[in-house]
Design an enzyme around this catalytic site. Structure first.
Site, short mmCIF file in Angstrom:
data_model
loop_
_atom_site.label_atom_id
_atom_site.label_comp_id
_atom_site.label_asym_id
_atom_site.label_seq_id
_atom_site.Cartn_x
_atom_site.Cartn_y
_atom_site.Cartn_z
N LYS A 1 0.86 -1.19 0.00
CA LYS A 1 0.00 0.00 0.00
C LYS A 1 0.89 1.23 0.00
O LYS A 1 1.67 1.45 0.93
CB LYS A 1 -0.90 -0.01 1.23
N LYS B 1 -2.04 -1.55 -3.93
CA LYS B 1 -2.91 -0.37 -3.88
C LYS B 1 -2.08 0.88 -3.97
O LYS B 1 -1.12 1.00 -3.20
CB LYS B 1 -3.69 -0.41 -2.57
C1 PBG Z 1 -7.72 3.40 5.33
C2 PBG Z 1 -7.93 3.25 3.87
C3 PBG Z 1 -7.68 4.20 2.86
C4 PBG Z 1 -8.16 3.64 1.67
C5 PBG Z 1 -8.65 2.37 1.99
N1 PBG Z 1 -8.48 2.14 3.34
C6 PBG Z 1 -7.14 5.58 2.90
C7 PBG Z 1 -5.80 5.87 3.38
O1 PBG Z 1 -4.96 4.99 3.61
O2 PBG Z 1 -5.55 7.05 3.61
C8 PBG Z 1 -8.16 4.31 0.32
C9 PBG Z 1 -9.13 3.78 -0.67
C10 PBG Z 1 -9.38 4.63 -1.86
O3 PBG Z 1 -8.75 5.69 -2.10
O4 PBG Z 1 -10.27 4.24 -2.63
N2 PBG Z 1 -6.52 3.07 5.87
#
Ligand code: PBG
Length: 326
Positions: A196, A249
């Site tokens: 991520k 991601k």
């Molecule tokens: C929370 C989380 C996030 C997303 C999914 N779970 C945001 C972040 O890490 O700030 C982002 C999903 C998206 O942008 O569609 N930790």
């Protein structure tokens, strides 16, 4: 002219093109992220994500029903909470009677056959807007694990099928697996947000949940977009620690990472087609600058081609409708 090899022969008609297609997009591979808010009878469109809404539970259940009828099998629920429900330790995150956990229970009761996925991270519940405990401007790793473990347990008790730790703390998969197993939830799966990245493509999601960090950024825990090999370190750890599925991601700007993990590991790989990727195509389509449907299908197909087995996407319902009519 003597040309023995003519690749165009395999492209000469739609019938042949589909016959030799290496990759296909199927509704079976999709997980639809949905946003939950408190109350009843309300549905609020997210400004930067046209046609995506925050739903109160009653309307969320209707939405799931419609999507399940279109063949969508996976749903991932994200809660949007008022500031009054947030604190430094994200305690609402593991309250078994929270909006989120009661909703999970109701969803699973009404739709026992769907794959119900959750998000594990402190940010929707944290007054600091971070995924971990903040102390003197630092994000504490090991102390955060205890909270994540409690969140995981509450979600498993509520009936979730797949837990999605999205926090990027070190050691969280092992910690959560152990908490689940100790409590007898050996059948609850973990889909880890493995690679991520600290990405600007999450902007619209943070608007949807009102969960942007109150200070600083997430670069001390989410990965640096400059790095690919580091994704192998994360994947090694997550799989050793017991992750059933791993995720990359965002998706579009990270297709090389999807491919890298696919080539190196045998567990299913998920691509998270994030909020900013959705917003980008929708905005260009609204302006008439791109064909929204074609670019959507092409981008989702590219994630499959890169090696994604599963795609989390805000396009899920739209795609399911199109695939149904094909
Ligand atoms: C929370 C989380 C996030 C997303 C999914 N779970 C945001 C972040 O890490 O700030 C982002 C999903 C998206 O942008 O569609 N930790």
């Amino acid at each position: 002219m003597n040309r023995i090899r003519r690749p165009r022969r395999n492209r000469k008609s739609a019938a042949i093109r589909t016959m030799v297609a290496e990759t296909t997009l199927s509704v079976n591979d999709l997980i639809f992220p949905l946003f939950l808010i408190e109350g009843t009878g309300k549905k609020e469109e997210i400004a930067s994500m046209p046609n995506i809404y925050r739903y109160t539970l009653d309307l969320l259940l209707e939405e799931i029903k419609e999507c399940a009828a279109l063949g969508i099998k996976g749903f991932c629920i994200f809660p949007s909470l008022g500031e009054d429900k947030k604190d430094k330790y994200a305690t609402e995150g593991y309250n078994p009677n929270s909006l989120y956990n009661t909703a999970l229970k109701e969803i699973k009761t009404q739709f026992p056959d769907i794959a119900l996925m959750t998000d594990i991270a402190m940010d929707p519940y944290s007054s600091d807007g971070h995924d971990g405990i903040v102390e003197k401007g630092e994000i504490l790793n090991d102390e955060t694990l205890e909270i994540l473990g409690k969140m995981a347990l509450a979600q498993a008790e509520a009936g979730a099928d797949i837990l999605g730790p999205s926090d990027m703390m070190d050691g969280r998969v092992a910690y959560i697996r152990n908490v689940l197993d100790q409590a007898g939830y050996t059948n609850v799966s973990i889909m880890s947000y493995t690679a991520k990245y600290a990405s600007a493509f999450y902007g619209p999601f943070r608007d949807a949940l009102d969960s942007a960090p109150k200070f600083g950024d997430k670069k001390s825990y989410q990965m640096n977009p400059a790095n690919a090999k580091e994704a192998l370190i994360e994947a090694d750890l997550d799989i050793t620690e017991g992750a059933d599925m791993i995720m990359v991601k965002p998706a579009l700007a990270y297709l090389d990472i999807i491919k890298l993990l696919k080539d190196n590991y045998d567990v299913p790989i998920t691509a998270y087609n994030v909020s900013g990727e959705y917003a980008m195509l929708k905005a260009a389509a609204e302006k008439g600058w791109l064909d929204g449907e074609k670019t959507m299908l092409e981008s989702l197909l590219s994630m499959k081609r890169a090696g994604a087995d599963i795609i989390l996407t805000y396009f899920a319902k739209e795609v399911a409708r199109i695939l149904r009519n094909k």
